[in-house]
Write a protein that holds these residues in place. Structure first.
Motif, PDB file in Angstrom:
ATOM      1  N   ARG A  17       0.833  -1.191   0.000  1.00  0.00           N
ATOM      2  CA  ARG A  17       0.000   0.000   0.000  1.00  0.00           C
ATOM      3  C   ARG A  17       0.871   1.246   0.000  1.00  0.00           C
ATOM      4  NH1 ARG A  17      -5.077  -0.986   3.335  1.00  0.00           N
ATOM      5  NH2 ARG A  17      -5.380  -2.363   1.566  1.00  0.00           N
ATOM      6  N   GLY A 209       2.491   3.276  18.011  1.00  0.00           N
ATOM      7  CA  GLY A 209       1.771   2.803  19.192  1.00  0.00           C
ATOM      8  C   GLY A 209       0.931   1.577  18.922  1.00  0.00           C
ATOM      9  N   THR A 210       0.958   1.090  17.667  1.00  0.00           N
ATOM     10  CA  THR A 210       0.123  -0.065  17.328  1.00  0.00           C
ATOM     11  C   THR A 210       0.562  -1.313  18.086  1.00  0.00           C
ATOM     12  OG1 THR A 210       1.521  -0.298  15.398  1.00  0.00           O
ATOM     13  CG2 THR A 210      -0.612   0.692  15.067  1.00  0.00           C
ATOM     14  N   GLN A 213      -1.639  -2.284  20.910  1.00  0.00           N
ATOM     15  CA  GLN A 213      -2.863  -3.012  20.597  1.00  0.00           C
ATOM     16  C   GLN A 213      -2.553  -4.484  20.294  1.00  0.00           C
ATOM     17  OE1 GLN A 213      -5.858  -0.504  19.874  1.00  0.00           O
ATOM     18  NE2 GLN A 213      -6.630  -2.250  21.004  1.00  0.00           N
ATOM     19  N   VAL A 216      -2.021  -6.670  23.535  1.00  0.00           N
ATOM     20  CA  VAL A 216      -3.157  -7.154  24.321  1.00  0.00           C
ATOM     21  C   VAL A 216      -3.909  -8.273  23.602  1.00  0.00           C
ATOM     22  CG1 VAL A 216      -3.511  -5.075  25.675  1.00  0.00           C
ATOM     23  CG2 VAL A 216      -4.635  -5.287  23.474  1.00  0.00           C
TER      24      VAL A 216
ATOM     25  N   ARG B  47      -2.716  -0.076  32.313  1.00  0.00           N
ATOM     26  CA  ARG B  47      -1.719  -0.923  31.645  1.00  0.00           C
ATOM     27  C   ARG B  47      -1.368  -2.133  32.508  1.00  0.00           C
ATOM     28  NH1 ARG B  47       1.552   0.895  27.423  1.00  0.00           N
ATOM     29  NH2 ARG B  47       3.342   0.000  28.458  1.00  0.00           N
ATOM     30  N   LEU B  52       0.063  -5.167  30.350  1.00  0.00           N
ATOM     31  CA  LEU B  52       1.115  -4.513  29.566  1.00  0.00           C
ATOM     32  C   LEU B  52       2.236  -4.011  30.465  1.00  0.00           C
ATOM     33  CD1 LEU B  52      -1.046  -2.460  27.068  1.00  0.00           C
ATOM     34  CD2 LEU B  52       0.364  -4.434  26.548  1.00  0.00           C
ATOM     35  N   ARG B  75      -5.419 -11.719  28.392  1.00  0.00           N
ATOM     36  CA  ARG B  75      -5.521 -11.088  27.072  1.00  0.00           C
ATOM     37  C   ARG B  75      -6.711 -11.596  26.277  1.00  0.00           C
ATOM     38  NH1 ARG B  75       0.939 -10.381  25.703  1.00  0.00           N
ATOM     39  NH2 ARG B  75       1.280  -9.057  27.507  1.00  0.00           N
ATOM     40  N   TYR B  80      -8.988  -3.834  25.211  1.00  0.00           N
ATOM     41  CA  TYR B  80      -8.303  -2.618  25.669  1.00  0.00           C
ATOM     42  C   TYR B  80      -8.301  -1.583  24.557  1.00  0.00           C
ATOM     43  CZ  TYR B  80      -4.372   0.331  27.280  1.00  0.00           C
ATOM     44  OH  TYR B  80      -3.573   1.375  27.662  1.00  0.00           O
ATOM     45  N   MET B  81      -8.643  -0.370  24.918  1.00  0.00           N
ATOM     46  CA  MET B  81      -8.593   0.721  23.953  1.00  0.00           C
ATOM     47  C   MET B  81      -7.651   1.773  24.536  1.00  0.00           C
ATOM     48  SD  MET B  81     -11.849   2.774  22.496  1.00  0.00           S
ATOM     49  CE  MET B  81     -11.665   4.481  22.061  1.00  0.00           C
ATOM     50  N   PRO B  82      -6.421   1.853  24.021  1.00  0.00           N
ATOM     51  CA  PRO B  82      -5.455   2.805  24.579  1.00  0.00           C
ATOM     52  C   PRO B  82      -5.896   4.241  24.332  1.00  0.00           C
ATOM     53  CG  PRO B  82      -4.416   1.255  23.041  1.00  0.00           C
ATOM     54  CD  PRO B  82      -5.878   1.120  22.875  1.00  0.00           C
ATOM     55  N   LYS B  84      -4.199   6.596  23.089  1.00  0.00           N
ATOM     56  CA  LYS B  84      -3.756   7.054  21.781  1.00  0.00           C
ATOM     57  C   LYS B  84      -4.301   6.089  20.740  1.00  0.00           C
ATOM     58  CE  LYS B  84       0.549   7.793  19.448  1.00  0.00           C
ATOM     59  NZ  LYS B  84       1.898   7.252  19.442  1.00  0.00           N
ATOM     60  N   SER B  86      -4.396   3.496  18.279  1.00  0.00           N
ATOM     61  CA  SER B  86      -3.311   2.544  18.030  1.00  0.00           C
ATOM     62  C   SER B  86      -3.667   1.486  17.004  1.00  0.00           C
ATOM     63  CB  SER B  86      -2.914   1.852  19.326  1.00  0.00           C
ATOM     64  OG  SER B  86      -2.603   2.802  20.295  1.00  0.00           O
ATOM     65  N   LEU B  87      -4.574   1.810  16.097  1.00  0.00           N
ATOM     66  CA  LEU B  87      -4.862   0.850  15.039  1.00  0.00           C
ATOM     67  C   LEU B  87      -3.985   1.182  13.841  1.00  0.00           C
ATOM     68  CD1 LEU B  87      -8.734   0.730  15.381  1.00  0.00           C
ATOM     69  CD2 LEU B  87      -7.054  -0.848  16.298  1.00  0.00           C
ATOM     70  N   TYR B  88      -4.010   0.297  12.856  1.00  0.00           N
ATOM     71  CA  TYR B  88      -3.158   0.513  11.686  1.00  0.00           C
ATOM     72  C   TYR B  88      -3.775   1.566  10.784  1.00  0.00           C
ATOM     73  CZ  TYR B  88      -0.531  -3.409  13.312  1.00  0.00           C
ATOM     74  OH  TYR B  88       0.242  -4.213  14.090  1.00  0.00           O
ATOM     75  N   ASP B  90      -2.733   2.621   8.028  1.00  0.00           N
ATOM     76  CA  ASP B  90      -2.644   2.334   6.590  1.00  0.00           C
ATOM     77  C   ASP B  90      -3.455   1.101   6.188  1.00  0.00           C
ATOM     78  OD1 ASP B  90      -0.933   0.810   8.029  1.00  0.00           O
ATOM     79  OD2 ASP B  90       0.807   1.086   6.751  1.00  0.00           O
ATOM     80  N   LEU B  91      -4.278   0.647   7.118  1.00  0.00           N
ATOM     81  CA  LEU B  91      -5.243  -0.389   6.748  1.00  0.00           C
ATOM     82  C   LEU B  91      -6.635   0.244   6.802  1.00  0.00           C
ATOM     83  CD1 LEU B  91      -4.077  -3.597   8.666  1.00  0.00           C
ATOM     84  CD2 LEU B  91      -3.651  -2.997   6.300  1.00  0.00           C
ATOM     85  N   PHE B  99      -8.579  -7.992  10.862  1.00  0.00           N
ATOM     86  CA  PHE B  99      -7.285  -8.419  11.395  1.00  0.00           C
ATOM     87  C   PHE B  99      -7.396  -8.738  12.883  1.00  0.00           C
ATOM     88  CE2 PHE B  99      -3.259  -7.296  13.505  1.00  0.00           C
ATOM     89  CZ  PHE B  99      -2.483  -8.321  12.988  1.00  0.00           C
ATOM     90  N   PHE B 100      -8.005  -7.823  13.630  1.00  0.00           N
ATOM     91  CA  PHE B 100      -8.076  -8.052  15.074  1.00  0.00           C
ATOM     92  C   PHE B 100      -9.004  -9.218  15.402  1.00  0.00           C
ATOM     93  CE2 PHE B 100      -5.999  -3.951  15.144  1.00  0.00           C
ATOM     94  CZ  PHE B 100      -5.005  -4.223  16.077  1.00  0.00           C
TER      95      PHE B 100
END
Lengths: 344, 304
Positions: A17, A209-210, A213, A216, B47, B52, B75, B80-82, B84, B86-88, B90-91, B99-100
Motif C-alpha cells: 500500500r 503505538g500499534t 494493541q 493485548v 496498563r 502490559l 488477554r 483494551y482501547m489505549p 492514543k 493505536s490501530l493501523y 494504513d489499513l 485483522f483483530f
C-alpha cells in the motif's frame, strides 16, 4: 500457524500500500547494479600527464611517445617550465608530472645511467598508487627495450639475461571489474534489505503505538517476530533474483556454480542479517533513531566486506572483524557461483 | 470481577511514583470510572490491568486470573482501547476489524451483534483507511476492534479525550448499551462531568485513590455549603475572599468562584455583607449542589 498467516497478510498489504516502498523495491537493485557496477570501477583509464622535457633528445622523444601511445595516459601539458607543470596539477588539469632533465640522453649513453622524476598528485592515495604503477611499468618496459637495442650484441645474450614473468589471472581472466562488482553489490543489496526494512517496520509499530494493541491480543512472541520477518525474507529473495536477472545478462557474468547453493547461503546470511536488524530495533524507539543506528552498522559492514578494499590488506584485528562481519563470506560464496571455475 | 490489592508502581528505579498502594474492587457488569487529572496514574493502572505493565508489588486478579502469571488468559478476556489511537492507519476500517478478529481466533460475523450498533455508523466508510477517519469515527473503530472478541471486561483509557461534545455523548450512550450486554467496563477520564454517568467512580490523584463510591454518594460526602459567587471584578473577588475569616476553599469555576467556608453557619448574607464592605458591585451569590469536580477539589485539598 493461522495467526502467522494473518499477520503476513496484513504486512504485505501494508508494504504494497506504500507506493514509495514498491518503487524502492523495484528500483534499488536496478539502479545499484547499473550505476555502481559501471561507475565504481578501480581501473584508471584517463591519467592526465604533464611532461617537462628539458632534454629534447631522440631518446626523450621516444620515451614520451611511449606515454602518448598508452591508453592510460593523456598528455595535458607539455612545456619546459616545471612551475607551469606544477600549476597544472594544482588546477587539477594534470594528475602527474614527468620531468626529463637536461643531458638525459647523454648520461644514458656515457654513464649507462640517467635520472627521471615523477611527481604524482596523491590526494587520492589509491589512484596515486595505481598511477605510479602504470608509469613505472612503462619506464621499465622502455628501459628493457633500449638495453636490448644498444647494449646487447646478439639476440642469444639478450634472451639469456632476461627473466620474463608470464602471468594468468585465474577466475576472472581479463580482470573485468564488473564481474567482481555484481556479486558484491548483490550482497550489499541483500544486507540493506535484511537490516533496514524489518527493523524500520518493527520500530514503526512502536513509534505509532500499534504494538500496544498487538500486545493485548493473544499473538505469541514467535508469531509476531515470524510474521514481521518472513515478508522481508521473501522480499530479499525477490531482490536477489531480480538482481541476478538483470546483472547476469547485462554484464555477461559467467554462471558456473549452483543456484541452489547460492540461495541456501543467501538464506543463512539473511537470517543473520535479520537478526541484527531485529536486535537494532529493540534499541530504537523511533524510526529516526533506527535509521541512524542501522546506517552506522551498515557502513561498517560494507567497508569491511571486501568490496571496496581487499580484506587481505587489512590489519590483523580488521581481518578478525571481517570474519565476524559475515558479509564478506557471503560475497565469497557468490563469487564461487559466478566465475570461480571459469578456467577449469 | 476485578480485584486490585496494594498495587504500587514506580518508574525510573523508584524515583517517580506512579501508583501508591491502590486497592479497588470492581463488580461484574459495572460501569466503573477512574477520574483524575493528567498524570494521576490512570494509564499506569490500566496498563497493569491489561498485562502490559508489571507492578512493583501487589496483586491484580481479573476473574481469578492473575494479570502477571496468567497474562495469556487475561488477554483473551479483556478488550483494551489505549488513549492514543493505536490501530493501523494504513489499513482500512474493514481490514483493521478483520485483522483483530482473526488474531483473536474469531470472525467479525461471529460477534457482529455486539458491535453492530457502533459499526453501522462507520460502515459507510469501511473501505477508507483508518488514518483518514475523523476523531469520532476513529474512536468508534477502536471500540469495535476492542470488542470484536467479545471480552468479559472492557478497559477504555481516556476514550473521550479530544472528542467533540456530541461524539462524547454518543460514546457514553454506547457504553451504557454495552453494559446492558453484561460487559464490565472500566473507563478513565479527566472530565469530571462524565463521572455522574458511571455506576461507581474512583477519584485518583498523584497515584493515590482519594475516594471510591457511587457518584451520588461522593457528592453526599461533601459536607459543606457550597456557594457560587460572581461580582464585577473577579480578580479582586478572589483576592478578597482569601481574607474571609472562615475561608475553606475558593476556586475559579468558569464564570463564577466556588466558595466553601469552615464555619457551617456561614450564609450568603454574611458573604454579601463582606463583599460589599470590600467595594464589590453586581454581587451574585447562590448556594449550589456540589459537582464531582467540587468533591475532587475538596478531597485533593484534604489529601495535601
Amino acid at each position: 500457524m493461522r495467526t502467522i498467516f494473518f499477520i503476513l497478510r496484513k504486512e504485505f498489504k501494508q508494504i504494497f500500500r506504500n507506493p514509495m516502498m514498491v518503487r524502492l523495491i523495484i528500483a534499488l537493485p536496478i539502479v545499484q547494479l547499473i550505476v555502481l557496477a559501471n561507475a565504481a570501477t578501480m581501473d584508471l583509464k584517463n591519467i592526465n600527464l604533464a611532461i617537462v622535457d628539458n632534454d629534447l633528445s631522440s631518446i626523450s622523444r621516444q620515451l614520451i611517445s611511449k606515454f602518448e601511445g598508452s591508453p592510460f595516459f593523456t598528455i595535458t601539458y607539455r612545456d619546459f617550465s616545471e612551475k607551469g607543470a606544477q600549476k597544472s596539477v594544482a588546477l587539477n588539469q594534470s594528475d602527474a608530472i614527468l620531468i626529463i632533465p637536461v643531458n638525459f640522453q647523454k648520461d644514458l649513453l656515457k654513464n649507462d645511467k640517467a635520472k627521471l622524476q615523477f611527481s604524482i598528485n596523491a590526494i587520492n592515495g589509491m589512484s596515486a598508487g595505481i598511477t605510479n604503477y602504470y608509469m613505472q611499468s612503462i619506464i621499465l618496459d622502455f628501459n628493457k627495450k633500449i638495453i636490448g637495442e644498444w647494449k646487447m650484441p646478439t639476440k642469444e645474450l639478450q634472451k639469456a639475461k632476461n627473466i620474463t614473468v608470464t602471468y594468468a589471472h585465474w577466475f576472472n581472466k581479463e580482470l573485468i571489474f564488473n564481474i567482481f562488482m555484481v556479486p558484491g553489490i548483490l550482497a550489499v543489496l541483500v544486507t540493506i534489505m535484511g537490516m533496514f526494512l524489518p527493523g524500520l517496520n518493527l520500530v514503526r509499530e512502536k513509534e505509532i503505538g500499534t504494538i500496544e494493541q498487538i500486545n493485548v491480543t493473544p499473538i505469541k512472541k514467535y508469531q509476531f517476530i515470524l510474521g514481521k520477518l518472513l515478508p522481508f525474507i521473501i522480499i530479499a529473495f525477490f531482490e536477489l533474483t531480480l538482481g541476478l536477472f538483470i546483472g547476469i545478462p547485462l554484464f555477461n557474468v559467467p554462471v558456473i556454480g549452483s543456484f541452489f547453493v547460492l540461495y541456501s547461503v543467501a538464506g543463512i546470511y539473511l537470517l543473520a542479517i535479520l537478526g541484527i536488524g531485529l536486535l537494532l530495533s529493540t534499541f530504537a524507539n523511533t524510526q529516526q533513531q533506527l535509521m541512524f543506528l542501522s546506517y552506522f552498522v551498515l557502513i561498517i559492514f560494507i567497508l569491511m566486506s571486501g568490496i571496496f578494499t581487499p580484506t587481505e590488506s587489512m590489519p590483523k584485528w580488521g581481518q578478525i572483524l571481517v570474519l565476524l562481519i559475515f558479509c564478506h563470506k557471503f560475497m565469497r560464496y557468490q563469487f564461487t557461483l559466478f566465475y570461480q571455475l571459469v578456467l577449469q | 470481577m476485578v480485584k486490585i490489592e496494594n498495587i504500587t508502581k514506580t518508574y525510573e528505579k523508584g524515583k517517580v511514583k506512579a501508583l501508591t498502594n491502590i486497592n479497588l474492587s470492581i463488580e461484574k457488569g459495572e460501569l466503573f470510572g477512574l477520574i483524575g487529572p493528567d498524570g494521576a496514574g490512570k494509564t499506569s493502572l490500566f496498563r497493569i490491568l491489561t498485562s502490559l505493565l508489571i507492578p512493583d508489588s501487589g496483586i491484580v486478579k481479573i476473574m481469578n486470573f492473575d494479570v502477571v502469571k496468567d497474562y495469556k488468559e487475561i488477554r483473551k478476556i479483556t478488550g483494551y482501547m489505549p488513549g492514543k489511537f493505536s490501530l493501523y492507519q494504513d489499513l482500512s476500517v474493514e481490514e483493521n476489524l478483520n485483522f483483530f478478529a482473526s488474531v483473536f481466533g474469531t470472525t467479525v460475523k461471529e460477534n457482529y451483534s455486539l458491535i453492530e450498533d457502533i459499526y453501522v455508523q462507520i460502515e459507510p466508510f469501511k473501505k477508507r483507511l483508518a488514518g483518514k477517519l475523523s476523531g469520532g469515527m476513529k474512536q468508534k473503530l477502536a471500540l469495535s476492534c476492542a470488542l470484536i472478541h467479545k471480552p468479559e471486561i472492557l478497559v477504555l483509557d481516556e476514550p473521550t479525550t479530544g472528542v467533540d461534545a456530541v461524539s462524547r455523548k454518543e460514546f457514553w450512550e454506547m457504553l451504557k448499551k454495552l453494559k446492558s450486554e453484561g460487559i464490565t467496563i472500566l473507563v478513565s477520564t479527566p472530565y469530571m462531568d462524565e463521572a455522574s454517568l458511571c455506576d461507581r467512580i474512583a477519584l485518583i490523584q498523584n497515584g493515590e485513590i482519594l475516594s471510591v463510591d457511587k457518584p451520588l454518594n461522593i457528592i453526599n460526602q461533601f459536607n459543606k455549603k457550597l456557594f457560587a459567587i460572581r461580582t464585577s471584578n473577579m480578580y479582586q473577588l478572589m483576592q478578597d475572599l482569601k481574607q474571609f475569616g472562615s475561608l475553606n476553599t475558593a476556586f475559579l469555576f468558569g464564570q463564577v468562584v466556588h466558595f466553601t467556608s469552615k464555619n457551617k453557619n456561614t450564609n450568603s448574607e454574611e458573604i454579601r455583607f463582606f463583599l460589599k464592605e470590600n467595594n464589590h458591585s453586581d454581587i451574585f451569590i447562590k448556594e449550589i449542589v456540589p459537582s464531582i469536580e467540587d468533591c475532587f477539589m475538596e478531597f485533593a485539598k484534604n489529601e495535601k
